[in-house]
Design an enzyme around this catalytic site. Structure first.
Site, PDB file in Angstrom:
ATOM      1  N   LYS A   1       3.478   4.662  -8.232  1.00  0.00           N
ATOM      2  CA  LYS A   1       3.226   4.019  -9.574  1.00  0.00           C
ATOM      3  C   LYS A   1       4.148   4.745 -10.691  1.00  0.00           C
ATOM      4  O   LYS A   1       4.650   5.718 -10.265  1.00  0.00           O
ATOM      5  CB  LYS A   1       2.065   3.223 -10.276  1.00  0.00           C
ATOM      6  CG  LYS A   1       1.105   2.790  -9.028  1.00  0.00           C
ATOM      7  CD  LYS A   1       1.378   0.781  -8.380  1.00  0.00           C
ATOM      8  CE  LYS A   1       1.124   1.006  -7.215  1.00  0.00           C
ATOM      9  NZ  LYS A   1       1.678  -0.780  -6.917  1.00  0.00           N
TER      10      LYS A   1
HETATM   11  C1  LIG Z   1      -0.299  -0.965  -5.743  1.00  0.00           C
HETATM   12  C2  LIG Z   1      -0.516  -2.304  -6.120  1.00  0.00           C
HETATM   13  C3  LIG Z   1      -1.870  -2.249  -6.183  1.00  0.00           C
HETATM   14  C4  LIG Z   1      -3.186  -1.541  -5.467  1.00  0.00           C
HETATM   15  O1  LIG Z   1      -3.536  -0.169  -6.034  1.00  0.00           O
HETATM   16  P1  LIG Z   1      -3.662   0.496  -4.853  1.00  0.00           P
HETATM   17  O2  LIG Z   1      -4.196   1.776  -6.422  1.00  0.00           O
HETATM   18  O3  LIG Z   1      -2.568   0.977  -4.226  1.00  0.00           O
HETATM   19  O4  LIG Z   1      -4.932   0.433  -4.829  1.00  0.00           O
HETATM   20  C5  LIG Z   1      -2.242  -3.675  -6.720  1.00  0.00           C
HETATM   21  N1  LIG Z   1      -1.594  -5.216  -7.203  1.00  0.00           N
HETATM   22  C6  LIG Z   1       0.159  -4.541  -7.452  1.00  0.00           C
HETATM   23  C7  LIG Z   1       0.313  -5.547  -7.272  1.00  0.00           C
HETATM   24  C8  LIG Z   1      -0.056  -3.703  -6.916  1.00  0.00           C
HETATM   25  O5  LIG Z   1       1.758  -2.940  -6.965  1.00  0.00           O
END
Ligand SMILES: *Cc1c(COP(=O)(O)O)cnc(C)c1O
Length: 373
Positions: free
Chosen positions: A183
Protein backbone atom coordinates in the site's frame (compact mmCIF):
# COMPACT_ATOMS: atom_id res chain seq x y z
CA UNK A 1 16.63 -4.55 -17.59
CA UNK A 2 16.60 -6.02 -14.05
CA UNK A 3 13.40 -7.62 -12.78
CA UNK A 4 10.74 -4.99 -12.05
CA UNK A 5 8.36 -6.15 -9.28
CA UNK A 6 4.72 -5.14 -9.38
CA UNK A 7 5.13 -3.39 -6.04
CA UNK A 8 7.69 -3.18 -3.27
CA UNK A 9 7.65 -1.25 -0.01
CA UNK A 10 9.48 2.06 0.22
CA UNK A 11 11.17 2.52 3.61
CA UNK A 12 13.28 5.58 3.16
CA UNK A 13 12.99 7.49 6.43
CA UNK A 14 13.27 6.71 10.16
CA UNK A 15 11.74 3.21 9.88
CA UNK A 16 14.83 1.28 11.02
CA UNK A 17 15.64 3.81 13.74
CA UNK A 18 12.19 3.61 15.32
CA UNK A 19 11.86 -0.18 15.07
CA UNK A 20 15.31 -0.52 16.66
CA UNK A 21 14.21 1.83 19.41
CA UNK A 22 11.14 -0.32 20.07
CA UNK A 23 13.27 -3.47 20.29
CA UNK A 24 15.92 -1.84 22.49
CA UNK A 25 13.38 -0.55 24.98
CA UNK A 26 11.44 -3.82 25.04
CA UNK A 27 8.17 -2.13 24.03
CA UNK A 28 7.07 -4.55 21.36
CA UNK A 29 3.41 -5.26 22.16
CA UNK A 30 0.50 -2.92 21.54
CA UNK A 31 1.24 -1.04 24.77
CA UNK A 32 4.13 0.97 23.37
CA UNK A 33 4.13 4.69 22.62
CA UNK A 34 4.46 4.33 18.87
CA UNK A 35 0.92 2.97 18.63
CA UNK A 36 -0.56 6.12 20.13
CA UNK A 37 1.81 8.33 18.16
CA UNK A 38 0.92 6.58 14.88
CA UNK A 39 -2.82 6.88 15.60
CA UNK A 40 -2.46 10.58 16.31
CA UNK A 41 -0.16 11.45 13.43
CA UNK A 42 -2.09 9.51 10.83
CA UNK A 43 -5.46 10.88 11.98
CA UNK A 44 -3.97 14.38 11.80
CA UNK A 45 -2.68 13.64 8.28
CA UNK A 46 -6.23 12.64 7.27
CA UNK A 47 -7.69 15.76 8.89
CA UNK A 48 -9.74 13.97 11.56
CA UNK A 49 -9.60 13.64 15.34
CA UNK A 50 -9.30 9.92 16.02
CA UNK A 51 -7.34 6.90 14.83
CA UNK A 52 -7.59 3.29 16.03
CA UNK A 53 -4.65 1.17 14.87
CA UNK A 54 -5.29 -2.51 14.13
CA UNK A 55 -3.37 -5.45 12.70
CA UNK A 56 -4.56 -5.29 9.06
CA UNK A 57 -6.96 -3.56 6.71
CA UNK A 58 -9.50 -6.38 6.60
CA UNK A 59 -10.08 -6.21 10.35
CA UNK A 60 -10.12 -2.40 10.19
CA UNK A 61 -13.13 -2.77 7.89
CA UNK A 62 -14.74 -5.30 10.20
CA UNK A 63 -14.14 -3.10 13.24
CA UNK A 64 -15.80 -0.14 11.49
CA UNK A 65 -18.76 -2.36 10.57
CA UNK A 66 -19.09 -3.48 14.21
CA UNK A 67 -18.72 0.07 15.56
CA UNK A 68 -21.45 1.17 13.14
CA UNK A 69 -23.76 -1.40 14.74
CA UNK A 70 -24.28 -3.34 11.50
CA UNK A 71 -26.01 -6.64 12.29
CA UNK A 72 -27.24 -9.85 10.64
CA UNK A 73 -29.93 -9.05 8.11
CA UNK A 74 -28.66 -5.54 7.39
CA UNK A 75 -27.73 -4.69 3.82
CA UNK A 76 -24.70 -2.62 2.91
CA UNK A 77 -23.97 -1.23 -0.54
CA UNK A 78 -20.45 -1.84 -1.86
CA UNK A 79 -18.72 -1.70 -5.24
CA UNK A 80 -18.71 -4.90 -7.25
CA UNK A 81 -15.17 -4.17 -8.44
CA UNK A 82 -13.09 -4.22 -5.25
CA UNK A 83 -10.87 -6.45 -3.17
CA UNK A 84 -12.87 -9.18 -1.48
CA UNK A 85 -12.11 -7.86 2.04
CA UNK A 86 -14.70 -5.10 1.56
CA UNK A 87 -17.38 -7.79 1.30
CA UNK A 88 -15.88 -10.22 3.83
CA UNK A 89 -15.95 -7.54 6.55
CA UNK A 90 -19.74 -7.51 6.16
CA UNK A 91 -20.02 -11.31 6.13
CA UNK A 92 -18.14 -11.47 9.46
CA UNK A 93 -20.94 -9.35 10.92
CA UNK A 94 -23.66 -11.48 9.31
CA UNK A 95 -24.70 -8.58 7.05
CA UNK A 96 -25.42 -8.76 3.33
CA UNK A 97 -23.25 -6.98 0.78
CA UNK A 98 -25.19 -5.52 -2.17
CA UNK A 99 -23.16 -4.79 -5.30
CA UNK A 100 -22.91 -1.77 -7.57
CA UNK A 101 -21.18 -2.00 -10.94
CA UNK A 102 -18.14 0.12 -11.68
CA UNK A 103 -18.32 3.21 -13.86
CA UNK A 104 -16.21 3.26 -17.02
CA UNK A 105 -13.42 5.80 -16.67
CA UNK A 106 -12.58 5.88 -12.95
CA UNK A 107 -13.56 2.21 -12.38
CA UNK A 108 -15.11 3.30 -9.07
CA UNK A 109 -18.57 2.35 -7.86
CA UNK A 110 -21.13 4.07 -10.11
CA UNK A 111 -22.82 6.59 -7.81
CA UNK A 112 -25.80 6.87 -10.18
CA UNK A 113 -26.67 3.23 -9.58
CA UNK A 114 -26.75 3.35 -5.76
CA UNK A 115 -30.25 4.69 -5.18
CA UNK A 116 -31.87 1.84 -7.12
CA UNK A 117 -30.34 -0.67 -4.68
CA UNK A 118 -31.37 1.02 -1.43
CA UNK A 119 -33.97 -1.03 0.43
CA UNK A 120 -35.62 -0.70 3.86
CA UNK A 121 -32.84 -3.00 5.17
CA UNK A 122 -29.97 -0.87 3.88
CA UNK A 123 -27.83 0.46 6.76
CA UNK A 124 -24.69 1.78 5.12
CA UNK A 125 -22.75 2.55 1.97
CA UNK A 126 -19.11 1.48 1.68
CA UNK A 127 -17.38 3.31 -1.16
CA UNK A 128 -13.86 2.20 -2.10
CA UNK A 129 -11.34 4.59 -3.67
CA UNK A 130 -10.22 2.15 -6.33
CA UNK A 131 -6.47 2.27 -7.03
CA UNK A 132 -6.30 5.63 -5.21
CA UNK A 133 -9.13 7.55 -6.91
CA UNK A 134 -11.90 8.77 -4.54
CA UNK A 135 -15.55 8.09 -5.41
CA UNK A 136 -18.21 10.71 -6.09
CA UNK A 137 -18.59 11.47 -2.39
CA UNK A 138 -21.05 14.37 -2.66
CA UNK A 139 -23.60 12.08 -4.31
CA UNK A 140 -22.95 9.44 -1.64
CA UNK A 141 -23.31 11.94 1.23
CA UNK A 142 -26.61 13.24 -0.08
CA UNK A 143 -28.03 9.72 -0.48
CA UNK A 144 -26.78 8.83 3.01
CA UNK A 145 -28.50 11.89 4.43
CA UNK A 146 -31.74 11.28 2.54
CA UNK A 147 -31.98 7.61 3.58
CA UNK A 148 -30.29 7.83 7.02
CA UNK A 149 -27.31 5.64 6.10
CA UNK A 150 -23.81 5.45 7.57
CA UNK A 151 -20.88 5.92 5.18
CA UNK A 152 -17.80 3.76 5.79
CA UNK A 153 -15.03 4.32 3.30
CA UNK A 154 -12.57 1.57 2.38
CA UNK A 155 -9.51 3.72 1.72
CA UNK A 156 -7.03 0.84 1.72
CA UNK A 157 -5.72 2.05 -1.64
CA UNK A 158 -5.90 5.81 -1.21
CA UNK A 159 -3.76 7.25 1.60
CA UNK A 160 -3.48 10.98 0.96
CA UNK A 161 -5.99 11.06 -1.91
CA UNK A 162 -8.32 14.08 -1.98
CA UNK A 163 -11.86 14.81 -3.03
CA UNK A 164 -12.60 18.53 -3.49
CA UNK A 165 -9.71 19.44 -1.20
CA UNK A 166 -10.53 16.96 1.59
CA UNK A 167 -8.38 13.90 2.25
CA UNK A 168 -9.65 10.32 2.36
CA UNK A 169 -10.18 9.59 6.03
CA UNK A 170 -12.25 12.77 6.35
CA UNK A 171 -14.78 11.86 3.65
CA UNK A 172 -16.94 9.39 5.59
CA UNK A 173 -18.33 8.65 9.05
CA UNK A 174 -15.54 6.11 9.44
CA UNK A 175 -12.69 5.18 7.13
CA UNK A 176 -10.67 1.96 7.11
CA UNK A 177 -7.07 1.95 5.88
CA UNK A 178 -4.67 -0.91 5.20
CA UNK A 179 -0.91 -0.66 5.71
CA UNK A 180 -0.05 -3.92 3.96
CA UNK A 181 3.40 -3.92 2.37
CA UNK A 182 2.18 -2.94 -1.10
CA UNK A 183 0.00 0.00 0.00
CA UNK A 184 1.03 3.63 -0.40
CA UNK A 185 1.97 3.81 3.30
CA UNK A 186 2.94 0.58 5.02
CA UNK A 187 3.70 -1.09 8.33
CA UNK A 188 4.20 -4.54 6.72
CA UNK A 189 0.83 -5.70 8.00
CA UNK A 190 -1.46 -3.14 9.57
CA UNK A 191 -4.62 -1.11 9.41
CA UNK A 192 -6.47 1.78 11.01
CA UNK A 193 -9.99 3.08 11.48
CA UNK A 194 -10.11 6.88 11.46
CA UNK A 195 -13.09 9.05 12.34
CA UNK A 196 -14.24 12.40 13.67
CA UNK A 197 -17.09 10.75 15.56
CA UNK A 198 -16.31 10.16 19.23
CA UNK A 199 -18.84 7.38 19.67
CA UNK A 200 -17.46 5.42 16.71
CA UNK A 201 -13.98 6.00 18.07
CA UNK A 202 -14.90 4.67 21.50
CA UNK A 203 -16.67 1.63 20.09
CA UNK A 204 -13.75 0.83 17.77
CA UNK A 205 -11.31 1.07 20.67
CA UNK A 206 -13.54 -1.11 22.83
CA UNK A 207 -14.19 -3.91 20.32
CA UNK A 208 -10.59 -3.94 19.12
CA UNK A 209 -9.33 -4.93 22.55
CA UNK A 210 -11.61 -7.91 23.41
CA UNK A 211 -14.08 -5.50 25.02
CA UNK A 212 -12.02 -4.82 28.11
CA UNK A 213 -13.93 -2.18 30.08
CA UNK A 214 -12.84 1.29 28.95
CA UNK A 215 -12.95 2.66 32.49
CA UNK A 216 -12.29 1.33 35.94
CA UNK A 217 -10.11 -1.57 37.00
CA UNK A 218 -9.21 -4.40 34.64
CA UNK A 219 -11.39 -6.99 36.35
CA UNK A 220 -11.70 -9.45 33.43
CA UNK A 221 -15.44 -9.03 33.29
CA UNK A 222 -16.58 -8.57 29.68
CA UNK A 223 -20.01 -7.23 28.73
CA UNK A 224 -19.68 -7.93 25.00
CA UNK A 225 -17.89 -10.29 22.65
CA UNK A 226 -14.89 -8.44 21.27
CA UNK A 227 -11.87 -9.08 19.08
CA UNK A 228 -8.14 -8.87 19.47
CA UNK A 229 -7.28 -6.63 16.52
CA UNK A 230 -4.42 -4.75 18.23
CA UNK A 231 -1.39 -3.48 16.30
CA UNK A 232 2.07 -4.07 17.80
CA UNK A 233 4.45 -1.26 18.68
CA UNK A 234 6.95 -2.69 16.15
CA UNK A 235 4.49 -2.18 13.33
CA UNK A 236 3.45 1.22 14.64
CA UNK A 237 7.12 2.27 14.71
CA UNK A 238 7.19 1.76 10.94
CA UNK A 239 3.94 3.67 10.66
CA UNK A 240 5.24 6.73 12.52
CA UNK A 241 8.21 6.90 10.15
CA UNK A 242 5.96 6.46 7.10
CA UNK A 243 3.62 9.27 8.14
CA UNK A 244 6.63 11.60 8.54
CA UNK A 245 7.33 11.03 4.85
CA UNK A 246 3.73 10.72 3.65
CA UNK A 247 3.79 13.78 1.41
CA UNK A 248 7.07 12.77 -0.20
CA UNK A 249 5.88 9.20 -0.83
CA UNK A 250 2.57 10.46 -2.20
CA UNK A 251 4.36 12.77 -4.62
CA UNK A 252 6.37 9.84 -6.02
CA UNK A 253 3.21 7.82 -6.67
CA UNK A 254 1.54 10.78 -8.37
CA UNK A 255 4.63 11.44 -10.48
CA UNK A 256 4.73 7.79 -11.62
CA UNK A 257 1.03 7.85 -12.52
CA UNK A 258 1.69 10.92 -14.66
CA UNK A 259 4.70 9.34 -16.35
CA UNK A 260 2.75 6.21 -17.30
CA UNK A 261 0.08 8.43 -18.82
CA UNK A 262 2.68 10.28 -20.84
CA UNK A 263 4.57 7.21 -22.09
CA UNK A 264 1.51 5.05 -22.84
CA UNK A 265 -0.43 7.72 -24.68
CA UNK A 266 -1.91 6.87 -28.05
CA UNK A 267 -1.39 3.08 -28.08
CA UNK A 268 -4.53 1.71 -29.77
CA UNK A 269 -6.58 -0.50 -27.46
CA UNK A 270 -4.71 0.42 -24.26
CA UNK A 271 -6.54 2.55 -21.72
CA UNK A 272 -5.70 3.66 -18.19
CA UNK A 273 -7.85 4.63 -15.24
CA UNK A 274 -9.32 8.10 -15.75
CA UNK A 275 -8.83 10.88 -13.17
CA UNK A 276 -11.50 13.44 -12.42
CA UNK A 277 -10.30 17.02 -12.13
CA UNK A 278 -11.74 17.60 -8.63
CA UNK A 279 -9.78 14.74 -7.03
CA UNK A 280 -6.15 14.07 -6.17
CA UNK A 281 -5.57 10.53 -7.45
CA UNK A 282 -2.69 8.81 -5.64
CA UNK A 283 -2.13 5.90 -8.07
CA UNK A 284 -1.79 2.98 -5.67
CA UNK A 285 -1.69 0.79 -8.77
CA UNK A 286 -1.42 1.74 -12.41
CA UNK A 287 -4.01 -0.44 -14.09
CA UNK A 288 -4.21 -1.10 -17.82
CA UNK A 289 -7.36 -2.12 -19.66
CA UNK A 290 -6.77 -3.95 -22.95
CA UNK A 291 -9.24 -3.87 -25.84
CA UNK A 292 -8.08 -7.03 -27.66
CA UNK A 293 -9.69 -6.02 -30.98
CA UNK A 294 -7.90 -2.71 -31.17
CA UNK A 295 -4.66 -3.79 -29.52
CA UNK A 296 -4.39 -6.93 -31.65
CA UNK A 297 -3.43 -9.13 -28.66
CA UNK A 298 -5.26 -10.36 -25.60
CA UNK A 299 -4.58 -9.23 -22.05
CA UNK A 300 -3.06 -12.63 -21.22
CA UNK A 301 -0.74 -12.51 -24.24
CA UNK A 302 0.44 -9.06 -23.18
CA UNK A 303 1.03 -10.19 -19.58
CA UNK A 304 3.15 -13.15 -20.77
CA UNK A 305 5.12 -10.89 -23.08
CA UNK A 306 5.87 -8.50 -20.24
CA UNK A 307 6.90 -11.39 -18.02
CA UNK A 308 9.50 -12.38 -20.64
CA UNK A 309 10.76 -8.82 -20.47
CA UNK A 310 11.28 -9.17 -16.69
CA UNK A 311 8.24 -7.03 -15.88
CA UNK A 312 5.94 -8.39 -13.18
CA UNK A 313 2.20 -7.73 -13.54
CA UNK A 314 -0.93 -8.81 -11.66
CA UNK A 315 -4.54 -9.51 -12.62
CA UNK A 316 -7.36 -7.14 -11.66
CA UNK A 317 -9.97 -8.01 -9.02
CA UNK A 318 -12.60 -10.64 -9.72
CA UNK A 319 -16.15 -9.23 -9.55
CA UNK A 320 -17.97 -9.74 -6.24
CA UNK A 321 -21.02 -11.12 -8.08
CA UNK A 322 -18.92 -14.07 -9.26
CA UNK A 323 -17.00 -14.86 -6.04
CA UNK A 324 -17.73 -18.49 -5.11
CA UNK A 325 -17.32 -17.63 -1.42
CA UNK A 326 -19.91 -14.85 -1.53
CA UNK A 327 -22.38 -16.87 -3.57
CA UNK A 328 -22.10 -19.74 -1.07
CA UNK A 329 -22.67 -17.20 1.70
CA UNK A 330 -25.93 -16.21 -0.01
CA UNK A 331 -25.11 -12.97 -1.81
CA UNK A 332 -27.25 -12.15 -4.81
CA UNK A 333 -24.97 -12.65 -7.82
CA UNK A 334 -27.71 -12.18 -10.40
CA UNK A 335 -27.95 -9.04 -12.48
CA UNK A 336 -25.40 -7.80 -14.94
CA UNK A 337 -22.14 -6.03 -14.18
CA UNK A 338 -20.68 -5.39 -17.62
CA UNK A 339 -18.07 -2.81 -16.56
CA UNK A 340 -16.69 -5.06 -13.80
CA UNK A 341 -16.68 -8.07 -16.14
CA UNK A 342 -14.69 -6.13 -18.71
CA UNK A 343 -12.19 -5.00 -16.04
CA UNK A 344 -11.82 -8.56 -14.72
CA UNK A 345 -11.40 -10.06 -18.18
CA UNK A 346 -9.15 -7.44 -19.74
CA UNK A 347 -7.40 -5.54 -16.94
CA UNK A 348 -4.09 -5.91 -15.12
CA UNK A 349 -1.64 -3.84 -13.07
CA UNK A 350 1.75 -2.56 -14.11
CA UNK A 351 4.63 -2.16 -11.65
CA UNK A 352 3.63 0.70 -9.35
CA UNK A 353 6.13 0.99 -6.48
CA UNK A 354 6.86 4.46 -5.14
CA UNK A 355 10.54 3.79 -5.94
CA UNK A 356 9.91 3.13 -9.66
CA UNK A 357 12.26 5.13 -11.91
CA UNK A 358 11.40 7.00 -15.10
CA UNK A 359 13.66 4.75 -17.22
CA UNK A 360 11.76 1.71 -15.93
CA UNK A 361 8.41 3.30 -16.79
CA UNK A 362 9.65 4.13 -20.26
CA UNK A 363 11.00 0.57 -20.72
CA UNK A 364 7.66 -0.93 -19.64
CA UNK A 365 5.71 1.43 -21.88
CA UNK A 366 7.96 0.70 -24.89
CA UNK A 367 7.35 -3.03 -24.39
CA UNK A 368 3.58 -2.47 -24.45
CA UNK A 369 3.86 -0.25 -27.54
CA UNK A 370 6.05 -2.66 -29.52
CA UNK A 371 3.79 -5.69 -28.81
CA UNK A 372 0.77 -3.95 -30.40
CA UNK A 373 -0.19 -5.39 -33.75
C1 LIG B 1 -5.61 -4.17 0.52
C2 LIG B 1 -7.04 -3.96 0.59
C3 LIG B 1 -7.80 -4.37 1.72
C4 LIG B 1 -7.26 -5.27 2.80
O1 LIG B 1 -6.17 -4.89 3.49
P1 LIG B 1 -5.28 -5.99 4.27
O2 LIG B 1 -4.39 -5.13 5.09
O3 LIG B 1 -4.53 -6.76 3.23
O4 LIG B 1 -6.17 -6.83 5.07
C5 LIG B 1 -9.14 -4.04 1.78
N1 LIG B 1 -9.74 -3.37 0.79
C6 LIG B 1 -9.07 -2.97 -0.32
C7 LIG B 1 -9.80 -2.21 -1.37
C8 LIG B 1 -7.72 -3.28 -0.45
O5 LIG B 1 -7.06 -2.91 -1.57
Amino acid sequence: MDFIPVCEPFLNGNELKYVTEAVKTGWISSSGNYVREFEESFARYCGVKFGVAVCNGTVALHLAVVAAGIKPGDEVIIPNFTMVSTAFALCYAGATPVFIDAEPGTWNMNADAIEGKISPRTKAIMPVSIFGHPCEMERIWSLAEQYGLIVIEDAAESHGAEYKGKKTGSLADMTAFSFFSNKNLTTGEGGMVVTDNEEFYRKSTYFKNVCFPMEGPRNYRHEDIGFNYRMSNLHAALGVAQVEKANEYRALRIRNGGLYRKYLEGIPGISLQGSKSHVVHVFWMNGVLVDPERYGRTRDELMSYLQKKNIETRLFFYGMHRQPSLLKYGCDGSGSYPVTDNLTNNGFYLPSSSSLREDQISYISDAIREFHR
